[in-house]
Design a protein around this motif. Structure first.
Motif, mmCIF file in Angstrom:
data_model
loop_
_atom_site.group_PDB
_atom_site.id
_atom_site.type_symbol
_atom_site.label_atom_id
_atom_site.label_comp_id
_atom_site.label_asym_id
_atom_site.label_seq_id
_atom_site.Cartn_x
_atom_site.Cartn_y
_atom_site.Cartn_z
ATOM 1 N N TYR A 77 0.820 -1.214 0.000
ATOM 2 C CA TYR A 77 0.000 0.000 0.000
ATOM 3 C C TYR A 77 0.853 1.262 0.000
ATOM 4 O O TYR A 77 0.498 2.263 -0.620
ATOM 5 N N ASP A 78 1.990 1.225 0.697
ATOM 6 C CA ASP A 78 2.904 2.370 0.662
ATOM 7 C C ASP A 78 3.439 2.576 -0.753
ATOM 8 O O ASP A 78 3.542 3.700 -1.239
ATOM 9 N N TRP A 79 3.788 1.485 -1.409
ATOM 10 C CA TRP A 79 4.284 1.565 -2.788
ATOM 11 C C TRP A 79 3.203 2.120 -3.708
ATOM 12 O O TRP A 79 3.470 3.015 -4.517
ATOM 13 N N LEU A 80 1.986 1.606 -3.587
ATOM 14 C CA LEU A 80 0.885 2.056 -4.428
ATOM 15 C C LEU A 80 0.597 3.542 -4.214
ATOM 16 O O LEU A 80 0.410 4.289 -5.171
ATOM 17 N N ALA A 81 0.609 3.973 -2.965
ATOM 18 C CA ALA A 81 0.361 5.388 -2.660
ATOM 19 C C ALA A 81 1.478 6.274 -3.201
ATOM 20 O O ALA A 81 1.240 7.429 -3.561
ATOM 21 N N GLY A 82 2.690 5.733 -3.291
ATOM 22 C CA GLY A 82 3.830 6.516 -3.745
ATOM 23 C C GLY A 82 4.029 6.538 -5.252
ATOM 24 O O GLY A 82 4.925 7.230 -5.752
ATOM 25 N N LEU A 83 3.214 5.785 -5.985
ATOM 26 C CA LEU A 83 3.345 5.782 -7.442
ATOM 27 C C LEU A 83 3.016 7.157 -8.020
ATOM 28 O O LEU A 83 2.164 7.873 -7.482
ATOM 29 N N PRO A 84 3.645 7.515 -9.129
ATOM 30 C CA PRO A 84 3.236 8.747 -9.821
ATOM 31 C C PRO A 84 1.758 8.637 -10.215
ATOM 32 O O PRO A 84 1.263 7.540 -10.492
ATOM 33 N N GLU A 85 1.083 9.745 -10.225
ATOM 34 C CA GLU A 85 -0.355 9.764 -10.488
ATOM 35 C C GLU A 85 -0.727 9.040 -11.782
ATOM 36 O O GLU A 85 -1.700 8.283 -11.819
ATOM 37 N N ALA A 86 0.040 9.229 -12.833
ATOM 38 C CA ALA A 86 -0.279 8.593 -14.117
ATOM 39 C C ALA A 86 -0.204 7.071 -14.018
ATOM 40 O O ALA A 86 -1.068 6.365 -14.555
ATOM 41 N N ASP A 87 0.810 6.558 -13.317
ATOM 42 C CA ASP A 87 0.937 5.106 -13.149
ATOM 43 C C ASP A 87 -0.196 4.549 -12.295
ATOM 44 O O ASP A 87 -0.759 3.496 -12.597
ATOM 45 N N ARG A 88 -0.508 5.264 -11.222
ATOM 46 C CA ARG A 88 -1.593 4.830 -10.349
ATOM 47 C C ARG A 88 -2.921 4.836 -11.108
ATOM 48 O O ARG A 88 -3.694 3.890 -11.030
ATOM 49 N N ASP A 89 -3.175 5.902 -11.877
ATOM 50 C CA ASP A 89 -4.415 5.982 -12.651
ATOM 51 C C ASP A 89 -4.500 4.869 -13.695
ATOM 52 O O ASP A 89 -5.580 4.334 -13.945
ATOM 53 N N ARG A 90 -3.375 4.511 -14.287
ATOM 54 C CA ARG A 90 -3.373 3.418 -15.264
ATOM 55 C C ARG A 90 -3.793 2.121 -14.591
ATOM 56 O O ARG A 90 -4.618 1.370 -15.107
ATOM 57 N N ARG A 91 -3.244 1.853 -13.412
ATOM 58 C CA ARG A 91 -3.610 0.644 -12.674
ATOM 59 C C ARG A 91 -5.081 0.667 -12.271
ATOM 60 O O ARG A 91 -5.785 -0.340 -12.385
ATOM 61 N N PHE A 92 -5.545 1.817 -11.793
ATOM 62 C CA PHE A 92 -6.951 1.947 -11.409
ATOM 63 C C PHE A 92 -7.850 1.749 -12.623
ATOM 64 O O PHE A 92 -8.902 1.128 -12.541
ATOM 65 N N ARG A 93 -7.442 2.286 -13.759
ATOM 66 C CA ARG A 93 -8.243 2.155 -14.989
ATOM 67 C C ARG A 93 -8.332 0.681 -15.407
ATOM 68 O O ARG A 93 -9.397 0.215 -15.810
ATOM 69 N N GLU A 94 -7.215 -0.034 -15.298
ATOM 70 C CA GLU A 94 -7.236 -1.452 -15.653
ATOM 71 C C GLU A 94 -8.227 -2.219 -14.776
ATOM 72 O O GLU A 94 -9.011 -3.033 -15.265
ATOM 73 N N ARG A 95 -8.207 -1.950 -13.475
ATOM 74 C CA ARG A 95 -9.137 -2.626 -12.563
ATOM 75 C C ARG A 95 -10.569 -2.186 -12.843
ATOM 76 O O ARG A 95 -11.483 -3.009 -12.869
#
Length: 138
Positions: A77-95
Motif C-alpha cells: 500500500y505504501d508503494w501504491l500510494a507513492g506511485l506517480p499519479e499517471a501510473d496509479r491511474d493506469r492501474r486503477f483504470r485497468e481494474r
C-alpha cells in the motif's frame, strides 16, 4: 492491554472482509459510478488501509509471522500510494475496466456484486492454499 488485543482482533476481522469491498465505493453504493469516482474512492481506501495497517503493526503482542505478513501488505500500500499519479491511474483504470463488464464507462450495482463474488472466491482459494496441509494418519 486487553483493549489493544480486542482492537487488533476487530481490525483483523475487518481485513478479512475488505478484499470483497474493493470495488464498492460506499457513497455511491446505490447507483453507477464513473472512473473518477472510483479513483477517488480507491485513493481514500489506500489511506484507510495504511492507517489500519500501522495500527495493527503497533500491537505489542503481535506474532512474528503475522507481523511479517502485515509489513508485506503495508509495503504494497505504501508503494501504491507513492506511485506517480499517471501510473496509479493506469492501474486503477485497468481494474475499473475489469469490473465494468459491459464497458459502458460506469460500474453499476450488478457489476460490483459480480466483482465482489469473484474476489471473495479468489481470496478464499488463496487462503486455502496458504494453510498447511494436514498430515495423513500413519
Amino acid at each position: 492491554m486487553r483493549w489493544v488485543l480486542l482492537a487488533a482482533s476487530a481490525i483483523i476481522a475487518a481485513n478479512l472482509w475488505l478484499p470483497g469491498q474493493a470495488a464498492e465505493p460506499v457513497a455511491q453504493a446505490a447507483g453507477a459510478i464513473t472512473f473518477d469516482q472510483y479513483r477517488d474512492w480507491r485513493m481514500h481506501f489506500i489511506e484507510r488501509r495504511q492507517t489500519q495497517l500501522a495500527m495493527q503493526l503497533s500491537a505489542a503482542d503481535l506474532p512474528a509471522r503475522q507481523k511479517v505478513r502485515l509489513e508485506e501488505v503495508k509495503a504494497y500500500y505504501d508503494w501504491l500510494a507513492g506511485l506517480p499519479e499517471a501510473d496509479r491511474d493506469r492501474r486503477f483504470r485497468e481494474r475499473f475496466d475489469q469490473i465494468d463488464a459491459n464497458h459502458d464507462g460506469k460500474i453499476d450495482q450488478g457489476e460490483r456484486a459480480a466483482w465482489r463474488q469473484k474476489q471473495r472466491a479468489f481470496y478464499r482459494r488463496d487462503a486455502t492454499a496458504r494453510q498447511p496441509a494436514e498430515e495423513e494418519p500413519r
